[in-house]
Design a protein around this motif. Structure first.
Motif: not given
Length: 292
Positions: A74-75, A78, A141, A145, A152, A155-156, A159, A175-176
């Motif tokens: 996932t990152k 991110t 992380t 963010a 967060n 940021c989500i 994404m 989630n990030i």
């Protein structure tokens, strides 16, 4: 010259395909894995895919359109949205100094791997990116963010907006860091097919691709105070040996949760510049031991 349209059935890149399947299984140290052909069944392989990095053509795979949990791969998404946001803001750059806040650390989810950041410490954004992408540290992380997006949630949102712009209809993040149902996050999912597209896109970012190539990195605060030497979570650099004269393997990102099992994203390039990308998720935390 090995053409970008040449068949993968023979030659160096066939070796790379096989090798990446081996590497896909080498997520944690002290385990022995070997797999020289695509798996005959999916008892231990929930999904995998290998594509041509230039054309996106699928070279081999199983269950690659099945929904999976992407864990810490996932990152990669991110990181991309963070880097996109940095470009939009004159006040931010890779050298921007970030002061770690206790209010941010207080909200870091339990169970994540963390660097051990302390309130008041100062690191550059680039240093925090190394922590996030090399060793998958959750605290780094969250600090990134907060600095780049302010929260967060923002940021989500970025994404999922990027997911939509890339046409990835089977991917969503809540989630990030890549936590999932085991940690109370019930709306994160992707497919191996979508994730390999994310890997391809992410490796086009200089920051991501340069960090992915590193085996170790010495962390220091912005005042020069030395911290830990971190290691890549990709054990290509410490566990696996292969013919470096024929091809180079770059371990892009790994991840693991109880629900996802082991997850691996990797890139490989042969001596002629022909590149492939692999994504693998086995769905359960177990050991393998097979004959090559």
């Amino acid at each position: 010259m090995f053409s970008k349209t040449q068949s993968y059935r023979t030659g160096p890149m066939r070796q790379v395909l096989c090798f990446l399947l081996i590497v896909s299984l080498i997520i944690l140290p002290h385990q022995t894995y070997a797999l020289m052909t695509p798996p005959d069944n999916l008892k231990t392989h929930a999904a995998f895919i290998t594509i041509d990095a230039y054309s996106g053509k699928i070279l081999m795979g199983e269950n690659y359109d099945k929904r999976i949990y992407p864990a810490s791969t996932t990152k990669l998404m991110t990181a991309m949205v963070m880097l996109d946001e940095i470009k939009k803001k004159d006040s931010l750059s890779q050298s921007t100094v970030v002061t770690v806040k206790q209010t941010v650390l207080d909200h870091v989810d339990k169970g994540l791997a963390n660097y051990g950041l302390k309130a008041g410490q100062q690191y550059t954004i680039n240093m925090l990116f190394h922590m996030m992408l090399m060793s998958s540290y959750g605290d780094a992380t969250y600090v990134l963010a907060d600095k780049i997006f302010g929260s967060n949630n923002d940021c989500i949102k970025a994404m999922n907006k990027k997911v939509s712009s890339m046409g990835l209809s089977d991917t969503h993040f809540d989630n990030i860091v890549g936590l999932d149902i085991g940690s109370g996050y019930n709306n994160i999912y992707s497919t191996a097919h979508d994730m390999v597209k994310i890997v391809k896109k992410a490796m086009g970012y200089t920051t991501v691709s340069s960090i992915a190539k590193k085996a170790t990195y010495s962390i220091k605060q912005s005042d020069g105070t030395k911290g830990k030497v971190i290691e890549s979570s990709n054990h290509l650099y410490s566990t696996v040996s292969y013919d470096h004269d024929s091809y180079t393997v770059i371990g892009t990102k790994t991840g693991t949760t109880s629900a996802a099992g082991f997850v691996f994203a990797g890139t490989a390039e042969d001596s002629h510049g022909h590149r492939i990308i692999n994504f693998f998720q086995n769905g359960q935390k177990i050991s393998f031991c097979c004959s090559p």
